[in-house]
Design an enzyme around this catalytic site. Structure first.
Site, PDB file in Angstrom:
ATOM      1  N   LYS A  80       0.858  -1.181   0.000  1.00  0.00           N
ATOM      2  CA  LYS A  80       0.000   0.000   0.000  1.00  0.00           C
ATOM      3  C   LYS A  80       0.897   1.234   0.000  1.00  0.00           C
ATOM      4  O   LYS A  80       2.004   1.203   0.533  1.00  0.00           O
ATOM      5  CB  LYS A  80      -0.867   0.019   1.264  1.00  0.00           C
ATOM      6  CG  LYS A  80      -2.124   0.849   1.136  1.00  0.00           C
ATOM      7  CD  LYS A  80      -3.218   0.088   0.426  1.00  0.00           C
ATOM      8  CE  LYS A  80      -4.488   0.900   0.329  1.00  0.00           C
ATOM      9  NZ  LYS A  80      -5.603   0.132  -0.241  1.00  0.00           N
ATOM     10  N   VAL A 184     -21.554   0.445  -6.281  1.00  0.00           N
ATOM     11  CA  VAL A 184     -21.481  -1.012  -6.108  1.00  0.00           C
ATOM     12  C   VAL A 184     -22.860  -1.555  -5.716  1.00  0.00           C
ATOM     13  O   VAL A 184     -23.366  -2.495  -6.321  1.00  0.00           O
ATOM     14  CB  VAL A 184     -20.432  -1.402  -5.042  1.00  0.00           C
ATOM     15  CG1 VAL A 184     -20.487  -2.897  -4.755  1.00  0.00           C
ATOM     16  CG2 VAL A 184     -19.033  -1.006  -5.518  1.00  0.00           C
TER      17      VAL A 184
END
Length: 367
Positions: A80, A184
């Site tokens: 990340k 979503v």
């Protein structure tokens, strides 16, 4: 913060600090584990209170990606990146060009993607300097908007959880409470409606709610009432931390399966719902459609192949439930175990020396 002590505790491989005075870039790249392949994880841009907070966020999120990628069956490790700054006013082209060069310098050990505070346009600038970036504009051969793919994965995972709770994976006639109807969740509602489920929805965005009511015949309720409605399945698709001391007593659902990240406020809440007999589909296993989709770009994107892989989320949820029963543990712990067991197995079987071993990047077709 004792960085090496923290890294040793969870066995991180590498922490990289990137600085470019001219553009104002201050970035941290954390690589947790690359047993399965190069580390894939997004770049987050955020106004952190301190450098320690930024380091901790990068490390914590990188480890989360190791588990997510492993449980999804991807040949990728976890990483990340965070950029310290205000995404609304500190961005400039030179910053992302410089950042792209730092990623290029890692020679494929870390592959980035968009995350909170970064956009497709930012990824396109990074792509000027490195190939190790996914989620760029479709014009460059990427997969485009991941929301429909994530939604399809959540739908598949929900069916697997329903099979465990109700004995059948059919969602026809099931009452499903969907919290949040963003990109979503809207696509998820479409799949559920097409299968004949009854929808109860909520969102602070009234227009988004209205759209789902009109198109899918959903019933709308106030945001605070979604927890206590009479339903078979609760699908959290908005904020994290919503399974907590306040909400658990209100829940009437037999299944919790949704797209939101970090659904459990604390691990103990996973224990409580387990004791109540609720089937919980662990968030990072069920919502992995997006990462499976961008990972396919590394082979040269093929939508059909990506969707086939996303269908496997059904099997992944089944495996988690199996491990939970085998070891007598809640599903949120079983998800971690699924990831850890896969990494341990591969560590053994990929230990022999090869002069030219294959990996996810070695077969990459140039875009």
């Amino acid at each position: 913060m004792e960085i090496f002590k923290y890294m040793e505790q969870y066995d991180y491989e590498q922490l990289v600090f990137c600085q470019d005075k001219e553009s104002g870039l201050k970035a941290i790249i954390a690589i947790h584990d690359t047993t399965l392949g190069p580390a894939l994880g997004g770049t987050r841009m955020w106004m952190y209170e301190s450098e320690d907070a930024a380091i901790e966020d990068a490390l914590r999120l990188a480890r989360g990606m190791t588990y997510k990628n492993a449980a999804a069956g991807l040949n990728l490790g976890g990483g990340k990146a965070v950029i310290i700054g205000d995404p609304r006013k500190d961005k400039n082209e030179a910053m992302f060009r410089a950042f792209g060069r730092f990623i290029q310098g890692l020679n494929g050990r870390y592959i980035t993607a968009e995350d909170v505070g970064t956009t497709v346009a930012d990824m396109d600038i990074i792509y000027e300097e490195t190939d190790y970036v996914t989620g760029i504009s479709p014009a460059f051969g990427s997969s485009g908007n991941p929301s429909p793919v994530t939604a399809y994965g959540v739908y598949r995972g929900m069916k697997a959880a329903a099979k465990e709770a109700f004995g059948s994976d059919s969602l026809e006639g099931k009452v499903i409470a969907v919290q949040g109807v963003g990109n979503v969740a809207y696509n998820l509602c479409r799949h559920l409606h097409e299968e004949g489920a009854k929808l109860i929805v909520t969102d602070i965005n009234k227009e988004a709610v209205q759209r789902v009511v009109e198109e899918f015949g959903a019933q709308a309720v106030d945001p605070n009432d979604i927890y206590s409605v009479q339903c078979d399945i609760f699908a959290p698709c908005a904020l994290g931390g919503i399974i907590n001391d306040q909400t658990i007593p209100q829940l009437k659902a037999k299944v919790i399966a949704g797209a939101a990240n970090n659904q459990l406020r604390e691990p103990r809440h996973g224990d409580i719902i387990h004791e109540m007999g609720i089937v919980y589909a662990p968030d990072y296993v069920i919502n992995a459609g997006g990462v499976i989709n961008v990972a396919d770009e590394l082979y040269g994107y093929n939508r059909e192949r990506a969707m086939k892989k996303v269908e496997q989320i059904y099997n992944n949820i089944e495996k988690v439930i199996e491990i939970a029963k085998r070891d007598g543990i809640p599903t949120y712990q079983a998800a971690d175990r699924l990831a850890e067991e896969r990494i341990a197995k591969m560590r053994q079987s990929r230990s022999q020396f090869l002069q030219n071993g294959q990996h996810i990047l070695s077969r990459r077709r140039t875009r």
